[in-house]
Design a protein around this motif. Sequence first.
Motif, PDB file in Angstrom:
ATOM      1  N   ASN A  33       0.924  -1.398   0.216  1.00  0.00           N
ATOM      2  CA  ASN A  33      -0.014  -0.381   0.377  1.00  0.00           C
ATOM      3  C   ASN A  33       0.691   1.243   0.522  1.00  0.00           C
ATOM      4  N   PRO A  34       0.537   1.879  -0.253  1.00  0.00           N
ATOM      5  CA  PRO A  34       1.849   3.519  -1.144  1.00  0.00           C
ATOM      6  C   PRO A  34       1.480   3.822   0.698  1.00  0.00           C
ATOM      7  N   ILE A  35       1.053   4.162   1.279  1.00  0.00           N
ATOM      8  CA  ILE A  35       0.856   4.660   2.845  1.00  0.00           C
ATOM      9  C   ILE A  35       2.452   4.028   3.394  1.00  0.00           C
ATOM     10  N   ALA A 114       3.442   8.328  12.853  1.00  0.00           N
ATOM     11  CA  ALA A 114       2.407   9.167  14.071  1.00  0.00           C
ATOM     12  C   ALA A 114       1.924  10.433  12.885  1.00  0.00           C
ATOM     13  N   ARG A 115       2.757  10.526  12.080  1.00  0.00           N
ATOM     14  CA  ARG A 115       1.973  12.380  11.247  1.00  0.00           C
ATOM     15  C   ARG A 115       0.537  11.482  10.019  1.00  0.00           C
ATOM     16  N   ALA A 119      -3.428  12.280  10.667  1.00  0.00           N
ATOM     17  CA  ALA A 119      -3.872  13.131  10.188  1.00  0.00           C
ATOM     18  C   ALA A 119      -5.793  12.175   9.717  1.00  0.00           C
ATOM     19  N   TRP A 120      -4.822  10.505   9.664  1.00  0.00           N
ATOM     20  CA  TRP A 120      -5.904  10.316  10.133  1.00  0.00           C
ATOM     21  C   TRP A 120      -7.145  10.278  10.908  1.00  0.00           C
ATOM     22  N   GLU A 190      -3.598  15.013   0.764  1.00  0.00           N
ATOM     23  CA  GLU A 190      -2.616  14.057   0.364  1.00  0.00           C
ATOM     24  C   GLU A 190      -1.239  13.704   1.588  1.00  0.00           C
ATOM     25  N   ILE A 191      -1.452  12.698   2.388  1.00  0.00           N
ATOM     26  CA  ILE A 191      -0.292  11.845   3.726  1.00  0.00           C
ATOM     27  C   ILE A 191       0.765  11.902   3.116  1.00  0.00           C
TER      28      ILE A 191
END
Length: 206
Positions: A33-35, A114-115, A119-120, A190-191
């Motif tokens: 997965n990209p994230i 953590a970022r 964000a989620w 965008e994250i």
Amino acid sequence: MAVHAEPKVELVDLRSVQVEEAVGVLARGMRDNPIHVAAFGSDPERRVRILYRMFSDLFRVLKRWEAVCALSDGTVVGVAGRAEGGACMPGTVEKLRLTPSLLSVGPRTSLRSARWMTAWANRDPSEPHSHFGPFAVDSHLQGQGIGTVLLNDYCATLDARGTLGYLETDKAENVTLYERHGFAVLEQAEILDVPNWFMRREPGGS
């Protein structure tokens, strides 16, 4: 027009299987997965190890997080997690229990993770809802309809209970899949330089 039969799988509660087996499916199925690439780095084996630890902790610490597993010949081939009524957000004690695992992956990965997770969490609905995920089919079985069976089951549960559904995804192809099941995009953001979509499904799929 050709009609494709659904794969023959049995759906069971996570408590009916070895949790380690289900966690392995999630780690392998979500490895690329990209994230996860952005947060955990380019080494696929390292990503699997981190994801295995992360999902193990999820089901160990957040006891209210449930999952339905798809079995084929007694083997877990797909997993669909869900948390009901706000149970997706960890409390203070749960956050403390999750912290050592998060820190163990190194400072750069910890910071990026953590970022992403913050964000989620900041976009989580304030109203009562069912939070869908983690969701994956084992890497060598994707594209065979197993995920659709799990999604059909989840959406039927939402409709039976009259519950709002919510999810996040970082895969553009999954947006179309979820839209076919009644989800609509609330926001795209965008994250970690990765496009993410935040989606909800009203009761009845409207």
